[in-house]
Design an enzyme around this catalytic site. Structure first.
Site, PDB file in Angstrom:
ATOM      1  N   ARG A   9      31.876  64.742  66.942  1.00 15.25           N
ATOM      2  CA  ARG A   9      32.651  65.660  67.860  1.00 15.25           C
ATOM      3  C   ARG A   9      33.394  66.738  66.954  1.00 15.25           C
ATOM      4  O   ARG A   9      33.618  67.825  67.324  1.00 15.25           O
ATOM      5  CB  ARG A   9      33.631  64.806  68.787  1.00 15.25           C
ATOM      6  CG  ARG A   9      33.463  64.628  70.126  1.00 15.25           C
ATOM      7  CD  ARG A   9      34.948  64.317  70.921  1.00 15.25           C
ATOM      8  NE  ARG A   9      35.353  63.178  70.152  1.00 15.25           N
ATOM      9  CZ  ARG A   9      35.000  61.866  70.675  1.00 15.25           C
ATOM     10  NH1 ARG A   9      34.310  61.720  71.889  1.00 15.25           N
ATOM     11  NH2 ARG A   9      35.604  60.856  70.225  1.00 15.25           N
ATOM     12  N   SER A  28      25.752  50.128  72.055  1.00 13.30           N
ATOM     13  CA  SER A  28      26.637  50.431  73.317  1.00 13.30           C
ATOM     14  C   SER A  28      26.402  49.768  74.548  1.00 13.30           C
ATOM     15  O   SER A  28      26.288  50.244  75.656  1.00 13.30           O
ATOM     16  CB  SER A  28      26.546  51.932  73.423  1.00 13.30           C
ATOM     17  OG  SER A  28      27.458  52.462  74.124  1.00 13.30           O
ATOM     18  N   CYS A  32      31.231  41.839  76.914  1.00  6.12           N
ATOM     19  CA  CYS A  32      32.091  41.116  77.703  1.00  6.12           C
ATOM     20  C   CYS A  32      31.596  41.043  79.012  1.00  6.12           C
ATOM     21  O   CYS A  32      32.347  40.246  79.839  1.00  6.12           O
ATOM     22  CB  CYS A  32      33.594  41.825  77.767  1.00  6.12           C
ATOM     23  SG  CYS A  32      34.379  42.125  76.166  1.00  6.12           S
ATOM     24  N   ASP A 268      34.436  44.044  64.618  1.00  7.37           N
ATOM     25  CA  ASP A 268      34.601  42.566  64.453  1.00  7.37           C
ATOM     26  C   ASP A 268      34.226  42.120  63.039  1.00  7.37           C
ATOM     27  O   ASP A 268      34.695  40.983  62.839  1.00  7.37           O
ATOM     28  CB  ASP A 268      33.541  41.731  65.380  1.00  7.37           C
ATOM     29  CG  ASP A 268      33.809  41.947  66.969  1.00  7.37           C
ATOM     30  OD1 ASP A 268      34.883  42.769  67.113  1.00  7.37           O
ATOM     31  OD2 ASP A 268      33.171  41.338  67.806  1.00  7.37           O
TER      32      ASP A 268
END
Lengths: 435, 435
Positions: A9, A28, A32, A268
């Protein structure tokens, strides 16, 4: 991917080439969401994929799936890949993620033992269910453990949850954990607390047959690891990146490695810090990973950014019971040296007379001297859980119980009592302050 | 009743005698529940009564229902009642509440015109429905107007909402009001905007027959006033209490009258101040009334307390559309002299792939120079509305968009996307700040 997107970006393709190496088949995706796919709440695996490599390619981000980073040479500024290439870099983001924690017991490598990490894990567990698995043992009672227990029960399996701790959800206080334990029992989930697993027993065919603890043996044909996620730092450690006290890559607030200027780590695999105590922590959650990646990418792209810390906010549900927590629970607050005051109140999610009003329990942990809010826990029926965000915001902002008790929250009978339960809890906490 | 209860908690009966005069038959009822009683969502009137005079009597609070305070003599310290008594006081709390605003047009006193204020109003409207009313006109498109329109439609009446303004919910920005207007139309509610009412037409029998505006005449046999609540200050004004610029009793932050030391005022009859601007405002909502009463009672009971101001947080729903607002809308912020930045984002209430995910629109108003959050508006499907509390808390605490964007809110697929829509809005607002 957050880092790549943020950097892109800020800097166009001619100015900054971005290559992503991913050992698996997807980038991506919603880890969860796996329990809900297993539980058939979400029908199609592809729904869990947020963005494809092709979508990133359209933004000039080259994604190489099925390509593992095998070795880093930080001085030379190169990565050797599983496809035999050596790629150079000016800036490197280590985002190797986490791995399901595994107890060191016999039988853990049996094919019927599954983590809940990659989409392939979800596919494997779904395959086992389709192949006729009838009993599952879930090891651990954190979010993933609870969600997988519910999912497998929904698919018709008998489910036993084996806990090393006395109660599920160890980052909640005991009284709250007891409510969760009871709700699981009421749903027909067999909870076996206080029993570290000793062995996974397998049959002559190598298939899982039971989980054994000091207290018993629980027959099953499927074992799910719900013991939490540790940082995956093999690559980083081998390359000489400094590893912090939590076992994750040590970074500063811009996500830059403490040991190598050109290297960042996010998600993580990286260590972070608690917003209230400043202490080093490792919290494996997608929300932090996303934000940390964005910070690393912004800084690499030339824009100032810094990660603002974690409160450990988390939310899940088991059956109709919604469970949220944020900040420090009583034990954590005591360990951090606060003079802990904990107050618990019972309320309803809607006006008591309104159809669908469900019970809600709110616990607030505050510092007795200053009144500062330190932590919140919410357990209750539909509509209870997301209230944890109100407490997380109050704690994030450093409010005292009294300041928060005066706040102007919404009221309408379908949504809450006149005083929302989170405010009632704050009022009790502040009244206690005032004697 | 809040004032009485707070004072009693601090001072026992031998020390402080407390008498409550109430002209109506009940104290402590949920006026906000009336639309749901009319709509048969709540089945029984008595469910709307939170506490009875008998319950207060058990706490040594004497409640005299059916007893109107006719006249105050503040110098003498007496109240003359409709039962012919004169009671003395050392401290007086004026809590005369509000009254439905009434346009000054012919026919407004016809028996088919109803406010939504006391339980008797609810009973009257239910009676009209039971007696065969078939068409209703609701005057005004605030919370009460919307809720009553839905309730009457649910009872099978054809409903027209006549608005003086261009859009319903005038304390939301235009773009949000348009969504609400469309949702009402989609539900089959006839919305007639931009038409101040000119007359209520009645038949030869005196019954309501139509509502007339410059643009049309809308047949009906029932008219509901949803034009908002003004302060009921007849008694206070006659006694010489100072009335503020909003037409309500002027008080300091302890709810004490600005003109008489021994007199307090709380609730819909009292003026209050906006948390952000400090300006005098009149906001008739049960949440503020409760808190102000508590402050007055605490101070009278000898404990320091002060009211911390209002943000004007409010929440309602029409059909499945939940509508929340807090702080300043764009127009209010401009009028207050801020350099206003408003950003609107679209998101989903749950992870996009999760069943039941509904659309949600979040609008954030912030100060362009400092980044300070000034206001929030939320419109969306089930689960959207209560998110306004997160924004209210962030604004209450004085956070900037960037500070709030970094906050640690909860995430789980049944409850939100990885980034909650309120945080996405804050991120957009803070990114705009940074250019």
């Amino acid at each position: 991917m957050s880092a790549a997107a943020a950097a892109r970006r800020l800097r166009g393709a001619p100015d900054l080439a971005i290559t992503v190496l991913e050992q698996g088949p997807e980038v991506s995706y919603s880890a969860c969401g796996i329990p809900y796919w297993v539980g058939d709440v979400v029908g199609d695996r592809d729904e869990l994929i947020a963005r494809t490599p092709r979508e990133f390619a359209a933004r000039d981000i080259e994604v190489r799936t099925g390509t593992r980073a095998e070795e880093l040479d930080l001085d030379a500024g190169t990565v050797r890949t599983s496809t035999g290439e050596t790629l150079g870099f000016d800036r490197l983001v280590v985002a190797t993620g986490g791995r399901p924690l595994r107890p060191d017991v016999p039988g853990l490598d049996a094919p019927g033992v599954h983590g809940v990490h990659r989409l392939a894990d979800g596919a494997d567990i779904r395959g086992a269910v389709a192949a006729g698995a009838r009993r599952a043992v879930v090891l651990g009672g954190g979010y993933i453990g609870l969600e997988m227990a519910e999912a497998l029960q929904a698919r018709g399996l008998g489910v036993t949850v084996v806990l090393a701790d006395d109660l599920p959800m160890s980052l909640l206080d005991r009284d709250m954990g007891e409510r969760i334990c009871k709700a699981m029992g009421d749903m027909g989930i067999d909870v076996q607390p206080g029993q570290p697993v000793r062995a996974i027993e397998t049959g002559a065919d190598g298939a899982v047959r039971a989980v054994t603890t000091d207290a018993g043996s629980y027959p099953c044909d499927l074992v799910v690891l719900g013991l939490g996620m540790g940082p995956e730092v093999g690559l980083a450690r081998a390359a000489g990146l400094r590893i912090g006290e939590t076992g994750a890559v040590e970074v500063d607030r811009t996500q830059r490695s403490r040991s190598h200027e050109a290297v960042y780590a996010a998600g993580d695999c990286s260590q972070t810090f608690h917003r209230l105590t400043g202490e080093a922590v490792h919290v494996a959650l997608g929300t932090h990973a996303n934000k940390q990646g964005r910070v690393a990418g912004s800084v690499i792209g030339g824009q100032a950014a810094r990660f603002a810390g974690v409160l450990g906010t988390a939310l899940t549900r088991v059956g109709d019971l919604e469970i949220g927590r944020t900040g420090l629970c009583s034990g954590q607050a005591e360990a951090a040296g606060y003079d802990v005051r904990a107050e618990t109140i019972e309320g309803t999610t809607r006006a008591g007379y309104f159809p669908g009003a469900a019970g809600i329990t709110v616990k607030l942990v505050s510092d007795s001297g200053s009144g500062q809010l330190l932590g919140g826990q919410v357990v209750g029926g539909p509509g209870a859980g997301k209230r944890i965000d109100v407490l997380a915001t109050a704690i994030w902002a450093g409010l005292t119980a009294e300041e928060f008790a005066g706040s102007d929250l919404s009221y309408a009978p379908p949504f809450s009592p006149v005083y929302d339960p989170v405010v009632v809890a704050a009022r009790v906490a502040s009244r206690v302050e005032q004697g």
